[in-house]
Design a protein around this motif. Structure first.
Motif, PDB file in Angstrom:
ATOM      1  N   LEU A   1       0.838  -1.202   0.000  1.00  0.00           N
ATOM      2  CA  LEU A   1       0.000   0.000   0.000  1.00  0.00           C
ATOM      3  C   LEU A   1       0.871   1.250   0.000  1.00  0.00           C
ATOM      4  O   LEU A   1       0.608   2.206  -0.746  1.00  0.00           O
ATOM      5  N   GLU A   2       1.916   1.237   0.823  1.00  0.00           N
ATOM      6  CA  GLU A   2       2.812   2.398   0.897  1.00  0.00           C
ATOM      7  C   GLU A   2       3.531   2.637  -0.436  1.00  0.00           C
ATOM      8  O   GLU A   2       3.735   3.779  -0.841  1.00  0.00           O
ATOM      9  N   ASP A   3       3.903   1.545  -1.104  1.00  0.00           N
ATOM     10  CA  ASP A   3       4.579   1.685  -2.404  1.00  0.00           C
ATOM     11  C   ASP A   3       3.663   2.344  -3.436  1.00  0.00           C
ATOM     12  O   ASP A   3       4.116   3.146  -4.261  1.00  0.00           O
ATOM     13  N   ALA A   4       2.372   2.016  -3.398  1.00  0.00           N
ATOM     14  CA  ALA A   4       1.430   2.631  -4.345  1.00  0.00           C
ATOM     15  C   ALA A   4       1.249   4.109  -4.047  1.00  0.00           C
ATOM     16  O   ALA A   4       1.231   4.952  -4.956  1.00  0.00           O
ATOM     17  N   ILE A   5       1.146   4.440  -2.755  1.00  0.00           N
ATOM     18  CA  ILE A   5       1.016   5.851  -2.357  1.00  0.00           C
ATOM     19  C   ILE A   5       2.259   6.631  -2.791  1.00  0.00           C
ATOM     20  O   ILE A   5       2.162   7.734  -3.353  1.00  0.00           O
ATOM     21  N   ALA A   6       3.417   6.039  -2.561  1.00  0.00           N
ATOM     22  CA  ALA A   6       4.683   6.691  -2.955  1.00  0.00           C
ATOM     23  C   ALA A   6       4.737   6.885  -4.471  1.00  0.00           C
ATOM     24  O   ALA A   6       5.200   7.935  -4.958  1.00  0.00           O
ATOM     25  N   ALA A   7       4.246   5.904  -5.221  1.00  0.00           N
ATOM     26  CA  ALA A   7       4.268   6.009  -6.689  1.00  0.00           C
ATOM     27  C   ALA A   7       3.350   7.136  -7.168  1.00  0.00           C
ATOM     28  O   ALA A   7       3.697   7.876  -8.094  1.00  0.00           O
TER      29      ALA A   7
END
Length: 383
Positions: A45-51
């Motif tokens: 989830l954090e990786d998607a937000i960061a992207a």
């Protein structure tokens, strides 16, 4: 105005939409539609937000971002020792549903026959109809739900073009065995058939069962469209990130159809899924163990209520026969259920052409929190 295209006949509103609406209207516990009630790993989830924050919000490359294509290649090598070229043998799709539709559009001419194992996921019927094909069911029969290879062989005619194989199988939970897969391989090679394999539940396999991709068998590399997805494995069914692997010819054919369906999608989700596919075995093992314990909780509870329970080897669905409770029609039963007990399930007969085989069967999803499953079982005691 003149009527709609004939190919839409019989497709109607999906049973999932009807039953999910019923769940909301009655405040029911929804064990119908197969989506988890918890999110995937925090890192994903954090990786998607960061992207999103980093600007990955425009069209990605047509075949998917390079990092995700490489991650899919690495996943296939790690789990199945299958080797693919990320540039020519991988395609990222808008979920497995689009991959199946695009594969059928790529390989089926009007009038071609497509053999599918029934009961089947409802998008198969729609995808075959959109391609102008003719659906030929081969029934997995209760209670064992094994594939009868003689029946499969008898279903092949000169018009057969595609075998549409789903393992682990939704909704029965069957995981095809080595012998069954060899039988499919022999038929495909003998009759020069394309095989589309829906493997979205590949990591949700229990007890001593294991998933073997058809693409690993001799003679299958150039004729198999292998389909996977992030939705089930990582509990992000709404992200709609799926993929196709196969020979360059296969992937190019599917890409040709896919590019005119959604073109591309899921830009910020793609790098996140790429990282998730590289998670350690502990992640995959935990998902499997958690779901297996939930399967056992629901299966034991449904059996205690008097239903005949078919314990699945894979997926996150349990099929039950309702006749021991004095009911004979799953659709009537599932329409009564929310009102009477505050629980929603899915009548399995909607996944059959052979309606009699499916009439007394009902499917329950166990990809829910333990307390929700326990609450459903308490409510079902009103039966």
């Amino acid at each position: 105005m003149r009527g709609h295209a004939e190919r839409l006949n019989g497709l109607g509103t999906t049973i999932f939409a009807e039953m999910s609406a019923l769940a909301v209207a009655t405040g029911s516990v929804n064990l119908g539609q197969g989506f988890p009630d918890t999110d995937g790993p925090d890192s994903l989830l954090e990786d998607a937000i960061a992207a999103i924050r980093a600007g990955a919000n425009q069209y990605p490359p047509g075949r998917g971002i390079p990092a995700l294509r490489q991650a899919i290649v690495d996943h296939q090598k790690r789990f199945y020792d299958l080797s693919y070229d990320p540039d020519t043998e991988v395609l990222v799709t808008t979920g497995a549903t689009e991959a199946i539709a695009a594969a059928l559009l790529a390989f089926v001419e009007p009038g071609d026959e497509v053999i599918a194992l029934e009961p089947y996921y409802d998008s198969y019927a729609a995808g075959i109809a959109f391609a102008g094909g003719r659906r030929v069911p081969v029934t997995l029969r209760a209670p064992s739900y094994r594939l009868d290879l003689d029946e499969l062989r008898a279903a092949v005619t000169p018009r057969t073009k595609v075998l549409l194989i789903n393992t682990p199988h939704n909704p029965t939970g069957t995981v095809l065995t080595d012998a069954e897969l060899r039988g499919i391989r022999d038929l495909a090679v003998e009759h020069d058939l394309v095989v589309i394999t829906d493997e979205v539940y590949e990591h949700l396999v229990y007890d001593d069962h294991r998933h073997i991709p058809l693409a690993t068998y001799e003679g299958m590399a150039d004729r198999t469209v292998s389909i996977g997805s992030a939705g089930k494995t990582f509990s992000v069914t709404g992200w709609k990130i799926g993929w196709v692997t196969g020979s360059p010819e296969v992937v190019t054919a599917v890409t040709t159809a896919k590019q005119f369906l959604t073109y591309v999608s899921g830009s910020p989700f793609q790098p996140a899924v790429a990282n998730a596919l590289a998670l350690g075995n502990d992640y995959f093992d935990t998902v499997r163990a958690t779901l297996q314990s939930r399967r056992d909780l629901l299966a034991n509870g449904l059996a205690d209520l008097g239903l005949e329970v078919h314990r699945p080897a894979g997926t996150y669905f349990i099929t039950t026969d309702i006749r021991p409770l004095g009911h004979t029609d799953g659709i009537d039963f599932c329409r009564l259920l929310p009102e009477r007990t505050g629980v929603v399930a899915i009548p399995t007969q909607v996944f059959y052409d052979n309606k009699e085989a499916g009439r007394p069967l009902v499917r329950w999803a166990f990809c829910k929190k333990e307390e929700l499953l326990q609450e459903a079982l308490v409510r079902l005691q009103k039966l």
